[in-house]
Design a protein around this motif. Sequence first.
Motif, PDB file in Angstrom:
ATOM      1  N   GLN A 154       5.642  -5.677   8.766  1.00 54.23           N
ATOM      2  CA  GLN A 154       5.321  -4.498   7.964  1.00 54.23           C
ATOM      3  C   GLN A 154       6.571  -3.643   7.803  1.00 54.23           C
ATOM      4  O   GLN A 154       7.322  -3.428   8.753  1.00 54.23           O
ATOM      5  CB  GLN A 154       4.224  -3.676   8.640  1.00 54.23           C
ATOM      6  CG  GLN A 154       3.891  -2.368   7.934  1.00 54.23           C
ATOM      7  CD  GLN A 154       2.710  -1.658   8.573  1.00 54.23           C
ATOM      8  OE1 GLN A 154       1.714  -2.296   8.927  1.00 54.23           O
ATOM      9  NE2 GLN A 154       2.809  -0.344   8.722  1.00 54.23           N
ATOM     10  N   PHE A 178      -3.391 -10.087   1.823  1.00 57.44           N
ATOM     11  CA  PHE A 178      -3.556  -8.767   2.429  1.00 57.44           C
ATOM     12  C   PHE A 178      -4.359  -7.865   1.502  1.00 57.44           C
ATOM     13  O   PHE A 178      -4.305  -8.002   0.273  1.00 57.44           O
ATOM     14  CB  PHE A 178      -2.196  -8.099   2.661  1.00 57.44           C
ATOM     15  CG  PHE A 178      -1.349  -8.748   3.719  1.00 57.44           C
ATOM     16  CD1 PHE A 178      -1.557  -8.475   5.062  1.00 57.44           C
ATOM     17  CD2 PHE A 178      -0.327  -9.617   3.371  1.00 57.44           C
ATOM     18  CE1 PHE A 178      -0.768  -9.065   6.040  1.00 57.44           C
ATOM     19  CE2 PHE A 178       0.469 -10.203   4.327  1.00 57.44           C
ATOM     20  CZ  PHE A 178       0.248  -9.923   5.674  1.00 57.44           C
ATOM     21  N   CYS A 218      -5.759  -3.499   1.612  1.00 58.16           N
ATOM     22  CA  CYS A 218      -5.932  -2.241   2.338  1.00 58.16           C
ATOM     23  C   CYS A 218      -7.146  -1.492   1.802  1.00 58.16           C
ATOM     24  O   CYS A 218      -7.378  -1.439   0.585  1.00 58.16           O
ATOM     25  CB  CYS A 218      -4.697  -1.362   2.200  1.00 58.16           C
ATOM     26  SG  CYS A 218      -3.242  -2.000   3.043  1.00 58.16           S
ATOM     27  N   VAL A 273      -6.012  -2.370   7.417  1.00 57.01           N
ATOM     28  CA  VAL A 273      -5.374  -3.467   6.699  1.00 57.01           C
ATOM     29  C   VAL A 273      -6.177  -4.722   7.005  1.00 57.01           C
ATOM     30  O   VAL A 273      -6.419  -5.038   8.179  1.00 57.01           O
ATOM     31  CB  VAL A 273      -3.917  -3.685   7.152  1.00 57.01           C
ATOM     32  CG1 VAL A 273      -3.273  -4.791   6.315  1.00 57.01           C
ATOM     33  CG2 VAL A 273      -3.116  -2.399   7.053  1.00 57.01           C
ATOM     34  N   LYS A 292      -3.976   0.776  10.197  1.00 58.61           N
ATOM     35  CA  LYS A 292      -2.650   0.874   9.605  1.00 58.61           C
ATOM     36  C   LYS A 292      -1.620   1.369  10.613  1.00 58.61           C
ATOM     37  O   LYS A 292      -0.432   1.080  10.479  1.00 58.61           O
ATOM     38  CB  LYS A 292      -2.680   1.798   8.388  1.00 58.61           C
ATOM     39  CG  LYS A 292      -3.454   1.253   7.201  1.00 58.61           C
ATOM     40  CD  LYS A 292      -3.450   2.229   6.049  1.00 58.61           C
ATOM     41  CE  LYS A 292      -4.208   1.674   4.844  1.00 58.61           C
ATOM     42  NZ  LYS A 292      -4.256   2.647   3.718  1.00 58.61           N
ATOM     43  N   ASP A 328       0.872  -1.175   0.000  1.00 56.16           N
ATOM     44  CA  ASP A 328       0.000   0.000   0.000  1.00 56.16           C
ATOM     45  C   ASP A 328       0.909   1.225   0.000  1.00 56.16           C
ATOM     46  O   ASP A 328       1.468   1.586   1.029  1.00 56.16           O
ATOM     47  CB  ASP A 328      -0.905  -0.008   1.234  1.00 56.16           C
ATOM     48  CG  ASP A 328      -1.846   1.185   1.278  1.00 56.16           C
ATOM     49  OD1 ASP A 328      -2.552   1.424   0.279  1.00 56.16           O
ATOM     50  OD2 ASP A 328      -1.856   1.896   2.311  1.00 56.16           O
TER      51      ASP A 328
END
Length: 226
Positions: A90, A113, A115, A120, A134, A76
């Motif tokens: 992350q 995953f 977003c 998330v 996030k 993202d």
Amino acid sequence: MSLKYENIIWSGNSWLNVGLANNITSNTIGIVKANNKLFILTENNGIFYSNDNGLSWLYLSSSSSLNPLGYAIGSDGDTVFVAAGNFTYQSNDMGATWINTGLISASTYGTVFHCNGEYVYMGTRNNGVFRRLKTSTNWLDFNNSLSQPCWVTAIASRNDSIFIGTDYSSNSYTGKVYVITNFGNNWSFFNQWLPVNIGIRSLIVNYGNLFVGTGSLYNIDGRSIW
């Protein structure tokens, strides 16, 4: 289909082999783009990246700190998400450094995953969906109205609607599409006219239409058109 690293390919007017060293034999789990950099998560050899649109690949040395068993990768903006072993990680700086964002469960792992807005979302094998802010490292169960066990294989969104696809087996898993609208908390079936006894392998929203790729981990001929 997973590709061995010596067979990584890209598509322009034709397909070309732009693979890594022949001694890299791990399967590819996923490929994502973060800003202008491409990242590949491998099954057991860490992460590789490319700065030249896939013409060459370098090992991401920072990934040596992650669990070696790669299961899912997402991105993202400049942020990259990884599920490896039972843990999630992350990076907010395109792979330079990593934050451990927690253990999901000792009995499952992340599979995908996605977003949307400030959240998330992560699908798992056996345990449905989790989500977190996030800005947080705390994954929260997000399974209201989902039958368990639930193997989530795909997540997509359009505005305030979140869609998930689940896998199928004749033993315990049910291949279905679910939706949450208006950023709600309860999943609803979204299966009208969808064939039965198939697994959902991928989802994407394009120009207001939801496209579904189907198949099954247990029956490779179980492909259908929706």
